[in-house]
Design a protein around this motif. Structure first.
Motif, mmCIF file in Angstrom:
data_model
loop_
_atom_site.group_PDB
_atom_site.id
_atom_site.type_symbol
_atom_site.label_atom_id
_atom_site.label_comp_id
_atom_site.label_asym_id
_atom_site.label_seq_id
_atom_site.Cartn_x
_atom_site.Cartn_y
_atom_site.Cartn_z
ATOM 1 N N GLU A 1 -73.511 -27.127 15.286
ATOM 2 C CA GLU A 1 -74.296 -27.183 14.054
ATOM 3 C C GLU A 1 -75.365 -28.259 14.166
ATOM 4 O OE1 GLU A 1 -73.712 -28.507 9.398
ATOM 5 O OE2 GLU A 1 -71.974 -27.808 10.538
ATOM 6 N N LEU A 2 -76.571 -27.921 13.750
ATOM 7 C CA LEU A 2 -77.692 -28.859 13.725
ATOM 8 C C LEU A 2 -77.972 -29.235 12.282
ATOM 9 C CD1 LEU A 2 -80.091 -27.091 16.264
ATOM 10 C CD2 LEU A 2 -78.670 -29.101 16.693
ATOM 11 N N ARG A 3 -77.934 -30.533 12.004
ATOM 12 C CA ARG A 3 -78.181 -30.991 10.635
ATOM 13 C C ARG A 3 -78.790 -32.383 10.690
ATOM 14 N NH1 ARG A 3 -76.092 -29.191 5.828
ATOM 15 N NH2 ARG A 3 -74.556 -27.901 6.945
ATOM 16 N N SER A 4 -79.974 -32.522 10.100
ATOM 17 C CA SER A 4 -80.664 -33.819 10.007
ATOM 18 C C SER A 4 -80.804 -34.496 11.369
ATOM 19 C CB SER A 4 -79.928 -34.746 9.024
ATOM 20 O OG SER A 4 -79.863 -34.175 7.742
ATOM 21 N N GLY A 5 -81.087 -33.706 12.386
ATOM 22 C CA GLY A 5 -81.342 -34.264 13.704
ATOM 23 C C GLY A 5 -80.099 -34.575 14.520
ATOM 24 N N LEU A 6 -78.912 -34.290 13.990
ATOM 25 C CA LEU A 6 -77.657 -34.554 14.701
ATOM 26 C C LEU A 6 -76.979 -33.226 15.035
ATOM 27 C CD1 LEU A 6 -76.207 -37.472 12.525
ATOM 28 C CD2 LEU A 6 -77.860 -37.588 14.416
ATOM 29 N N ARG A 7 -76.148 -33.252 16.091
ATOM 30 C CA ARG A 7 -75.404 -32.057 16.518
ATOM 31 C C ARG A 7 -73.916 -32.278 16.280
ATOM 32 N NH1 ARG A 7 -75.146 -30.792 21.781
ATOM 33 N NH2 ARG A 7 -75.880 -32.804 22.572
ATOM 34 N N TYR A 8 -73.300 -31.321 15.599
ATOM 35 C CA TYR A 8 -71.887 -31.413 15.249
ATOM 36 C C TYR A 8 -71.107 -30.331 15.993
ATOM 37 C CZ TYR A 8 -73.454 -34.332 11.340
ATOM 38 O OH TYR A 8 -74.008 -35.315 10.565
ATOM 39 N N PRO A 9 -70.262 -30.712 16.964
ATOM 40 C CA PRO A 9 -69.530 -29.700 17.733
ATOM 41 C C PRO A 9 -68.468 -28.960 16.929
ATOM 42 C CG PRO A 9 -69.585 -31.822 18.879
ATOM 43 C CD PRO A 9 -70.061 -32.066 17.488
ATOM 44 N N TRP A 10 -67.924 -29.598 15.883
ATOM 45 C CA TRP A 10 -66.871 -28.964 15.086
ATOM 46 C C TRP A 10 -67.422 -28.631 13.701
ATOM 47 C CZ3 TRP A 10 -65.972 -32.744 18.653
ATOM 48 C CH2 TRP A 10 -65.082 -32.385 19.686
ATOM 49 N N PRO A 11 -67.321 -27.370 13.292
ATOM 50 C CA PRO A 11 -67.925 -26.966 12.012
ATOM 51 C C PRO A 11 -67.234 -27.563 10.809
ATOM 52 C CG PRO A 11 -66.643 -25.157 12.952
ATOM 53 C CD PRO A 11 -66.720 -26.223 14.008
ATOM 54 N N GLN A 12 -65.991 -27.967 10.951
ATOM 55 C CA GLN A 12 -65.289 -28.595 9.835
ATOM 56 C C GLN A 12 -64.231 -29.554 10.364
ATOM 57 O OE1 GLN A 12 -63.781 -25.156 7.817
ATOM 58 N NE2 GLN A 12 -61.933 -25.031 9.069
ATOM 59 N N ALA A 13 -63.836 -30.465 9.494
ATOM 60 C CA ALA A 13 -62.823 -31.454 9.865
ATOM 61 C C ALA A 13 -61.434 -30.854 9.712
ATOM 62 C CB ALA A 13 -62.949 -32.687 8.975
ATOM 63 N N PRO A 14 -60.446 -31.394 10.409
ATOM 64 C CA PRO A 14 -59.072 -30.963 10.170
ATOM 65 C C PRO A 14 -58.650 -31.317 8.747
ATOM 66 C CG PRO A 14 -59.111 -32.904 11.577
ATOM 67 C CD PRO A 14 -60.523 -32.449 11.438
ATOM 68 N N ALA A 15 -57.690 -30.591 8.235
ATOM 69 C CA ALA A 15 -57.170 -30.883 6.896
ATOM 70 C C ALA A 15 -56.486 -32.248 6.900
ATOM 71 C CB ALA A 15 -56.181 -29.802 6.472
ATOM 72 N N ALA A 16 -56.329 -32.820 5.722
ATOM 73 C CA ALA A 16 -55.680 -34.127 5.605
ATOM 74 C C ALA A 16 -54.313 -34.101 6.280
ATOM 75 C CB ALA A 16 -55.532 -34.514 4.140
ATOM 76 N N GLY A 17 -54.086 -35.059 7.170
ATOM 77 C CA GLY A 17 -52.822 -35.149 7.877
ATOM 78 C C GLY A 17 -52.727 -34.264 9.094
ATOM 79 N N GLN A 18 -53.790 -33.512 9.398
ATOM 80 C CA GLN A 18 -53.807 -32.647 10.571
ATOM 81 C C GLN A 18 -54.670 -33.268 11.666
ATOM 82 O OE1 GLN A 18 -51.838 -29.787 10.656
ATOM 83 N NE2 GLN A 18 -51.135 -30.722 8.747
ATOM 84 N N VAL A 19 -54.556 -32.724 12.890
ATOM 85 C CA VAL A 19 -55.294 -33.272 14.025
ATOM 86 C C VAL A 19 -56.108 -32.185 14.709
ATOM 87 C CG1 VAL A 19 -53.569 -35.076 14.431
ATOM 88 C CG2 VAL A 19 -53.411 -32.900 15.682
ATOM 89 N N CYS A 20 -57.100 -32.647 15.465
ATOM 90 C CA CYS A 20 -57.936 -31.779 16.290
ATOM 91 C C CYS A 20 -58.183 -32.512 17.602
ATOM 92 C CB CYS A 20 -59.255 -31.481 15.568
ATOM 93 S SG CYS A 20 -60.501 -30.618 16.557
ATOM 94 N N GLU A 21 -57.989 -31.840 18.730
ATOM 95 C CA GLU A 21 -58.241 -32.479 20.022
ATOM 96 C C GLU A 21 -59.730 -32.447 20.319
ATOM 97 O OE1 GLU A 21 -55.838 -32.745 24.107
ATOM 98 O OE2 GLU A 21 -56.783 -30.772 23.831
ATOM 99 N N VAL A 22 -60.350 -33.623 20.461
ATOM 100 C CA VAL A 22 -61.791 -33.711 20.685
ATOM 101 C C VAL A 22 -62.127 -33.990 22.141
ATOM 102 C CG1 VAL A 22 -62.318 -34.395 18.315
ATOM 103 C CG2 VAL A 22 -61.769 -36.158 20.001
ATOM 104 N N ALA A 23 -61.136 -34.371 22.928
ATOM 105 C CA ALA A 23 -61.254 -34.580 24.373
ATOM 106 C C ALA A 23 -59.816 -34.591 24.887
ATOM 107 C CB ALA A 23 -61.965 -35.901 24.696
ATOM 108 N N PRO A 24 -59.616 -34.335 26.173
ATOM 109 C CA PRO A 24 -58.241 -34.337 26.681
ATOM 110 C C PRO A 24 -57.516 -35.642 26.337
ATOM 111 C CG PRO A 24 -59.701 -33.407 28.320
ATOM 112 C CD PRO A 24 -60.582 -33.935 27.218
ATOM 113 N N GLY A 25 -56.406 -35.522 25.625
ATOM 114 C CA GLY A 25 -55.632 -36.705 25.263
ATOM 115 C C GLY A 25 -56.199 -37.529 24.132
ATOM 116 N N VAL A 26 -57.190 -36.999 23.402
ATOM 117 C CA VAL A 26 -57.790 -37.708 22.257
ATOM 118 C C VAL A 26 -57.700 -36.802 21.041
ATOM 119 C CG1 VAL A 26 -59.844 -38.823 21.308
ATOM 120 C CG2 VAL A 26 -59.389 -38.963 23.766
ATOM 121 N N LEU A 27 -56.906 -37.210 20.063
ATOM 122 C CA LEU A 27 -56.726 -36.444 18.842
ATOM 123 C C LEU A 27 -57.474 -37.100 17.691
ATOM 124 C CD1 LEU A 27 -52.893 -35.634 18.954
ATOM 125 C CD2 LEU A 27 -54.792 -34.339 19.937
ATOM 126 N N TRP A 28 -58.184 -36.281 16.954
ATOM 127 C CA TRP A 28 -58.884 -36.698 15.724
ATOM 128 C C TRP A 28 -57.955 -36.404 14.553
ATOM 129 C CZ3 TRP A 28 -63.362 -33.071 13.819
ATOM 130 C CH2 TRP A 28 -63.800 -33.466 12.546
#
Length: 361
Positions: A10-37
Protein backbone atom coordinates in the motif's frame (compact mmCIF):
# COMPACT_ATOMS: atom_id res chain seq x y z
CA UNK A 1 -9.10 1.93 -2.72
CA UNK A 2 -5.43 2.41 -1.76
CA UNK A 3 -2.72 2.68 -4.41
CA UNK A 4 -0.35 -0.30 -4.60
CA UNK A 5 3.26 -0.56 -5.73
CA UNK A 6 4.48 -3.43 -7.98
CA UNK A 7 5.07 -5.56 -4.84
CA UNK A 8 1.48 -5.12 -3.72
CA UNK A 9 2.46 -2.73 -0.90
CA UNK A 10 0.00 0.00 0.00
CA UNK A 11 1.21 3.49 -0.91
CA UNK A 12 0.05 6.28 1.37
CA UNK A 13 1.56 9.74 1.92
CA UNK A 14 4.87 8.72 0.40
CA UNK A 15 5.30 5.59 2.57
CA UNK A 16 4.97 1.90 1.65
CA UNK A 17 3.07 -0.46 3.93
CA UNK A 18 3.72 -4.19 3.35
CA UNK A 19 0.79 -5.29 5.54
CA UNK A 20 -2.68 -3.96 4.68
CA UNK A 21 -3.85 -4.19 8.28
CA UNK A 22 -2.52 -4.77 11.76
CA UNK A 23 -3.10 -7.98 13.71
CA UNK A 24 -6.04 -7.92 16.10
CA UNK A 25 -5.40 -6.96 19.71
CA UNK A 26 -3.40 -9.73 21.37
CA UNK A 27 -2.56 -11.38 18.05
CA UNK A 28 0.78 -11.60 16.22
CA UNK A 29 2.10 -11.34 12.68
CA UNK A 30 5.54 -12.54 11.56
CA UNK A 31 7.30 -9.60 9.87
CA UNK A 32 10.68 -11.34 9.41
CA UNK A 33 11.94 -14.82 10.30
CA UNK A 34 11.81 -15.05 14.09
CA UNK A 35 10.31 -11.55 14.52
CA UNK A 36 6.69 -11.33 15.63
CA UNK A 37 4.66 -8.12 15.60
CA UNK A 38 2.31 -8.12 18.60
CA UNK A 39 -0.56 -5.64 18.90
CA UNK A 40 -1.24 -4.79 22.57
CA UNK A 41 -4.39 -2.76 23.48
CA UNK A 42 -4.23 0.60 25.27
CA UNK A 43 -7.10 2.31 27.16
CA UNK A 44 -6.88 5.58 25.17
CA UNK A 45 -7.91 7.10 21.88
CA UNK A 46 -4.55 5.80 20.63
CA UNK A 47 -5.79 2.31 21.37
CA UNK A 48 -2.72 0.17 20.78
CA UNK A 49 1.02 -0.23 21.03
CA UNK A 50 3.14 -2.51 18.86
CA UNK A 51 5.45 -4.87 20.74
CA UNK A 52 7.96 -7.19 19.09
CA UNK A 53 8.93 -10.73 20.04
CA UNK A 54 12.35 -11.92 18.88
CA UNK A 55 13.04 -15.65 18.88
CA UNK A 56 16.24 -16.57 20.66
CA UNK A 57 17.14 -20.24 21.07
CA UNK A 58 14.58 -21.91 23.29
CA UNK A 59 12.81 -18.71 24.21
CA UNK A 60 11.92 -15.14 23.28
CA UNK A 61 13.08 -11.58 23.82
CA UNK A 62 10.29 -9.02 24.21
CA UNK A 63 10.83 -5.49 22.93
CA UNK A 64 8.55 -3.23 25.02
CA UNK A 65 5.75 -4.51 27.23
CA UNK A 66 2.49 -2.54 27.20
CA UNK A 67 0.90 -0.51 29.97
CA UNK A 68 0.64 -1.51 33.63
CA UNK A 69 -2.99 -2.70 33.53
CA UNK A 70 -4.87 -5.90 34.22
CA UNK A 71 -5.82 -6.04 30.55
CA UNK A 72 -2.16 -6.02 29.50
CA UNK A 73 -1.33 -8.88 31.83
CA UNK A 74 -4.33 -10.86 30.57
CA UNK A 75 -3.20 -10.43 26.96
CA UNK A 76 0.35 -11.43 27.87
CA UNK A 77 -0.95 -14.64 29.45
CA UNK A 78 -2.61 -15.58 26.17
CA UNK A 79 0.38 -14.56 24.05
CA UNK A 80 2.83 -16.51 26.18
CA UNK A 81 0.70 -19.62 25.90
CA UNK A 82 -0.21 -19.34 22.22
CA UNK A 83 2.20 -17.23 20.18
CA UNK A 84 5.22 -18.10 22.31
CA UNK A 85 4.14 -21.76 22.50
CA UNK A 86 4.86 -21.84 26.21
CA UNK A 87 8.52 -20.95 25.74
CA UNK A 88 9.89 -18.46 28.29
CA UNK A 89 10.95 -14.87 27.94
CA UNK A 90 14.74 -14.72 28.21
CA UNK A 91 14.99 -10.93 28.33
CA UNK A 92 12.93 -7.75 28.08
CA UNK A 93 14.17 -4.72 26.12
CA UNK A 94 12.51 -1.36 26.81
CA UNK A 95 13.03 1.27 24.13
CA UNK A 96 12.22 3.93 26.73
CA UNK A 97 10.58 4.47 30.10
CA UNK A 98 7.09 5.63 29.08
CA UNK A 99 4.28 3.65 30.67
CA UNK A 100 3.06 1.93 27.50
CA UNK A 101 6.58 0.67 26.81
CA UNK A 102 7.85 -0.30 30.27
CA UNK A 103 4.58 -0.72 32.15
CA UNK A 104 4.86 -4.44 32.97
CA UNK A 105 8.60 -4.94 32.47
CA UNK A 106 8.93 -5.60 36.21
CA UNK A 107 6.10 -8.16 36.13
CA UNK A 108 7.61 -10.03 33.19
CA UNK A 109 11.13 -9.91 34.63
CA UNK A 110 9.93 -11.25 37.98
CA UNK A 111 7.89 -13.99 36.37
CA UNK A 112 10.72 -15.30 34.19
CA UNK A 113 13.68 -14.20 36.34
CA UNK A 114 15.04 -12.50 33.24
CA UNK A 115 16.97 -9.24 32.81
CA UNK A 116 15.58 -5.95 31.55
CA UNK A 117 17.68 -3.98 29.06
CA UNK A 118 17.38 -0.21 28.64
CA UNK A 119 19.54 2.90 28.58
CA UNK A 120 20.67 4.50 31.83
CA UNK A 121 18.69 7.73 31.43
CA UNK A 122 15.49 5.82 30.70
CA UNK A 123 15.95 3.59 33.74
CA UNK A 124 16.56 6.61 35.95
CA UNK A 125 13.52 8.37 34.52
CA UNK A 126 11.31 5.54 35.78
CA UNK A 127 11.94 6.89 39.27
CA UNK A 128 11.29 10.56 38.50
CA UNK A 129 7.63 10.78 39.43
CA UNK A 130 5.49 12.60 41.94
CA UNK A 131 4.59 10.38 44.93
CA UNK A 132 0.97 9.30 44.64
CA UNK A 133 0.14 10.27 48.22
CA UNK A 134 1.21 13.91 48.03
CA UNK A 135 -0.65 17.03 46.84
CA UNK A 136 0.76 19.03 43.93
CA UNK A 137 3.83 21.06 44.83
CA UNK A 138 4.11 24.81 44.49
CA UNK A 139 6.47 24.43 41.53
CA UNK A 140 4.04 22.14 39.67
CA UNK A 141 1.19 24.61 40.18
CA UNK A 142 3.41 27.56 39.25
CA UNK A 143 4.40 25.87 35.98
CA UNK A 144 0.79 25.71 34.80
CA UNK A 145 -0.23 29.10 36.20
CA UNK A 146 2.66 30.75 34.32
CA UNK A 147 1.37 29.07 31.17
CA UNK A 148 -2.07 30.61 31.68
CA UNK A 149 -4.03 27.91 33.50
CA UNK A 150 -5.99 28.58 36.67
CA UNK A 151 -5.02 26.91 39.94
CA UNK A 152 -8.05 24.63 39.59
CA UNK A 153 -7.03 23.59 36.08
CA UNK A 154 -3.46 22.97 37.24
CA UNK A 155 -4.75 20.71 40.01
CA UNK A 156 -6.73 18.78 37.39
CA UNK A 157 -3.53 18.30 35.39
CA UNK A 158 -2.00 16.80 38.50
CA UNK A 159 -4.87 14.34 38.76
CA UNK A 160 -4.20 13.20 35.19
CA UNK A 161 -0.56 12.31 35.81
CA UNK A 162 -1.50 10.55 39.05
CA UNK A 163 -3.46 7.95 37.09
CA UNK A 164 -1.99 4.51 37.73
CA UNK A 165 -1.88 3.88 33.98
CA UNK A 166 1.10 6.24 33.81
CA UNK A 167 3.10 4.48 36.53
CA UNK A 168 5.17 1.53 35.33
CA UNK A 169 6.02 -0.93 38.08
CA UNK A 170 9.60 -0.38 39.28
CA UNK A 171 12.27 -3.04 39.02
CA UNK A 172 15.48 -3.22 41.00
CA UNK A 173 18.12 -3.81 38.35
CA UNK A 174 18.72 -3.48 34.63
CA UNK A 175 21.36 -4.09 31.98
CA UNK A 176 22.52 -0.97 30.29
CA UNK A 177 22.14 -0.26 26.59
CA UNK A 178 24.61 2.22 25.11
CA UNK A 179 24.50 4.04 21.82
CA UNK A 180 26.43 1.97 19.27
CA UNK A 181 26.45 -1.19 21.40
CA UNK A 182 25.09 -4.47 20.02
CA UNK A 183 22.75 -7.24 21.10
CA UNK A 184 22.97 -10.64 19.43
CA UNK A 185 19.47 -12.11 19.45
CA UNK A 186 18.60 -15.27 17.55
CA UNK A 187 21.55 -14.99 15.19
CA UNK A 188 20.87 -11.34 14.35
CA UNK A 189 23.11 -8.51 15.45
CA UNK A 190 21.04 -5.55 16.60
CA UNK A 191 22.80 -2.20 16.97
CA UNK A 192 21.52 0.26 19.57
CA UNK A 193 20.76 3.65 17.98
CA UNK A 194 19.86 6.30 20.54
CA UNK A 195 17.42 9.11 19.82
CA UNK A 196 16.47 12.00 22.09
CA UNK A 197 13.68 14.53 22.47
CA UNK A 198 10.66 12.28 22.88
CA UNK A 199 12.41 10.77 25.90
CA UNK A 200 15.89 11.25 27.37
CA UNK A 201 17.78 8.33 25.76
CA UNK A 202 15.43 6.33 23.55
CA UNK A 203 16.93 3.08 22.20
CA UNK A 204 16.09 1.95 18.66
CA UNK A 205 17.36 -1.44 17.45
CA UNK A 206 18.87 -1.73 13.96
CA UNK A 207 19.65 -5.07 12.30
CA UNK A 208 21.79 -4.02 9.35
CA UNK A 209 22.07 -7.37 7.57
CA UNK A 210 18.31 -7.90 7.58
CA UNK A 211 17.35 -4.26 7.03
CA UNK A 212 15.16 -4.01 10.14
CA UNK A 213 14.70 -1.03 12.45
CA UNK A 214 12.66 -1.33 15.65
CA UNK A 215 12.01 2.38 16.05
CA UNK A 216 9.86 2.53 19.20
CA UNK A 217 8.33 6.02 19.34
CA UNK A 218 11.31 7.70 17.69
CA UNK A 219 9.84 7.30 14.19
CA UNK A 220 6.11 6.69 13.67
CA UNK A 221 4.49 6.51 10.23
CA UNK A 222 1.36 8.64 10.56
CA UNK A 223 1.31 10.43 13.89
CA UNK A 224 4.08 12.59 15.29
CA UNK A 225 5.67 11.48 18.57
CA UNK A 226 5.17 13.85 21.48
CA UNK A 227 8.07 16.23 22.07
CA UNK A 228 7.17 18.17 25.18
CA UNK A 229 8.30 20.35 28.07
CA UNK A 230 6.79 19.46 31.42
CA UNK A 231 6.83 20.69 35.00
CA UNK A 232 9.77 18.48 35.98
CA UNK A 233 12.13 20.48 33.70
CA UNK A 234 10.47 23.73 32.59
CA UNK A 235 13.55 25.12 30.81
CA UNK A 236 14.18 21.99 28.70
CA UNK A 237 14.79 22.23 24.95
CA UNK A 238 13.74 18.75 23.75
CA UNK A 239 12.84 19.84 20.23
CA UNK A 240 16.49 20.66 19.54
CA UNK A 241 17.44 17.14 20.63
CA UNK A 242 14.61 15.70 18.58
CA UNK A 243 15.56 17.44 15.33
CA UNK A 244 19.21 16.47 15.80
CA UNK A 245 18.13 12.85 16.28
CA UNK A 246 16.16 12.93 13.03
CA UNK A 247 19.30 14.01 11.21
CA UNK A 248 21.27 11.22 12.82
CA UNK A 249 18.72 8.63 11.73
CA UNK A 250 19.31 9.70 8.14
CA UNK A 251 22.55 7.77 8.42
CA UNK A 252 20.52 4.55 8.34
CA UNK A 253 19.53 3.09 4.96
CA UNK A 254 16.28 4.36 3.50
CA UNK A 255 15.51 0.75 2.55
CA UNK A 256 15.01 -0.51 6.13
CA UNK A 257 11.69 -1.96 7.21
CA UNK A 258 10.67 0.31 10.08
CA UNK A 259 8.91 -1.50 12.92
CA UNK A 260 7.26 1.32 14.91
CA UNK A 261 5.51 1.32 18.29
CA UNK A 262 2.26 2.58 16.77
CA UNK A 263 0.48 2.15 13.43
CA UNK A 264 1.90 -0.30 10.83
CA UNK A 265 5.43 -1.24 9.73
CA UNK A 266 6.57 0.73 6.70
CA UNK A 267 9.30 1.46 4.19
CA UNK A 268 10.76 4.85 3.11
CA UNK A 269 12.43 5.96 6.34
CA UNK A 270 14.00 9.10 4.89
CA UNK A 271 10.69 10.32 3.48
CA UNK A 272 9.16 10.00 6.93
CA UNK A 273 12.08 11.86 8.51
CA UNK A 274 11.45 14.69 6.02
CA UNK A 275 7.78 14.76 6.98
CA UNK A 276 8.51 14.85 10.71
CA UNK A 277 10.99 17.67 10.28
CA UNK A 278 8.56 19.64 8.09
CA UNK A 279 5.81 19.20 10.69
CA UNK A 280 7.87 20.81 13.43
CA UNK A 281 9.23 23.55 11.18
CA UNK A 282 5.64 24.45 10.29
CA UNK A 283 4.71 24.59 13.99
CA UNK A 284 7.70 26.81 14.70
CA UNK A 285 6.72 29.18 11.90
CA UNK A 286 3.08 29.30 13.01
CA UNK A 287 4.00 29.95 16.63
CA UNK A 288 6.42 32.70 15.67
CA UNK A 289 3.85 34.37 13.40
CA UNK A 290 1.36 34.36 16.29
CA UNK A 291 3.65 36.37 18.57
CA UNK A 292 3.55 39.82 17.01
CA UNK A 293 1.73 40.73 20.23
CA UNK A 294 2.52 39.11 23.61
CA UNK A 295 0.88 35.71 23.97
CA UNK A 296 0.64 33.25 26.83
CA UNK A 297 1.48 29.59 26.34
CA UNK A 298 -2.22 28.80 26.73
CA UNK A 299 -3.06 31.18 23.86
CA UNK A 300 -0.32 29.69 21.70
CA UNK A 301 -1.52 26.18 22.50
CA UNK A 302 -4.91 27.11 21.04
CA UNK A 303 -3.16 28.21 17.84
CA UNK A 304 -1.15 25.01 17.41
CA UNK A 305 -3.85 22.64 18.71
CA UNK A 306 -7.31 24.14 18.09
CA UNK A 307 -9.18 20.87 18.72
CA UNK A 308 -8.56 19.27 22.11
CA UNK A 309 -10.77 17.08 24.27
CA UNK A 310 -9.98 16.82 27.95
CA UNK A 311 -7.12 17.49 30.32
CA UNK A 312 -4.89 14.71 28.98
CA UNK A 313 -4.92 16.28 25.51
CA UNK A 314 -4.17 19.68 27.06
CA UNK A 315 -1.30 18.19 29.07
CA UNK A 316 0.33 16.87 25.89
CA UNK A 317 -0.49 19.95 23.80
CA UNK A 318 0.94 22.39 26.34
CA UNK A 319 4.14 20.34 26.52
CA UNK A 320 4.49 20.47 22.74
CA UNK A 321 3.72 24.21 22.65
CA UNK A 322 6.38 24.95 25.26
CA UNK A 323 8.91 22.76 23.43
CA UNK A 324 8.51 24.94 20.35
CA UNK A 325 8.51 28.15 22.39
CA UNK A 326 11.65 27.19 24.31
CA UNK A 327 13.37 26.32 21.02
CA UNK A 328 12.57 29.76 19.59
CA UNK A 329 13.61 31.54 22.81
CA UNK A 330 16.98 29.76 22.71
CA UNK A 331 17.33 30.75 19.04
CA UNK A 332 16.67 34.39 19.90
CA UNK A 333 13.53 34.53 17.76
CA UNK A 334 11.18 34.88 20.73
CA UNK A 335 11.36 36.79 23.98
CA UNK A 336 9.76 35.38 27.10
CA UNK A 337 8.76 37.88 29.76
CA UNK A 338 6.91 37.48 33.04
CA UNK A 339 4.02 39.79 33.84
CA UNK A 340 2.04 39.33 37.06
CA UNK A 341 3.04 35.69 37.31
CA UNK A 342 2.23 34.91 33.68
CA UNK A 343 4.81 34.07 31.01
CA UNK A 344 4.22 35.94 27.78
CA UNK A 345 5.99 35.43 24.47
CA UNK A 346 6.59 38.01 21.80
CA UNK A 347 8.64 38.14 18.66
CA UNK A 348 12.16 39.43 19.14
CA UNK A 349 13.37 42.53 17.30
CA UNK A 350 14.95 41.46 14.02
CA UNK A 351 18.57 40.54 14.47
CA UNK A 352 18.35 39.90 18.21
CA UNK A 353 21.06 37.50 19.38
CA UNK A 354 20.29 33.97 20.47
CA UNK A 355 19.87 33.59 24.20
CA UNK A 356 21.30 30.83 26.36
CA UNK A 357 18.75 30.28 29.17
CA UNK A 358 20.13 31.02 32.62
CA UNK A 359 18.82 30.24 36.06
CA UNK A 360 16.69 33.19 37.17
CA UNK A 361 15.84 33.60 40.85
Amino acid sequence: MADLDPNGHELRSGLRYPWPQAPAAGQVCEVAPGVLWLRMPLPFRLDHINLYLLRHGDGWVAVDTGMNTAQTREVWERVLSEACAGLPLLAVVCTHYHSDHAGVAAWLAERFRCPVYMTASEYQSLYVSVPSDQPPGWDFLAFYRKAGFSSEQAAQMYEVIQNGHFRPAHFNSYRRLRDGSHLRIGGRLWQVVVGRGHSPEHACLFAEEDGLLISGDQVLPRITPTVGVHATEPEADPLRDWLASLERLRGLPDSVLVLPAHERPFFNLHQRLDQLQAHHQAHLALLLASCEEPRSALELMAVLFPKLSGRFDELMALGETLAHANYLVAEGSLLREEHRGLHQYRRSPQGAPAVTPLVVF
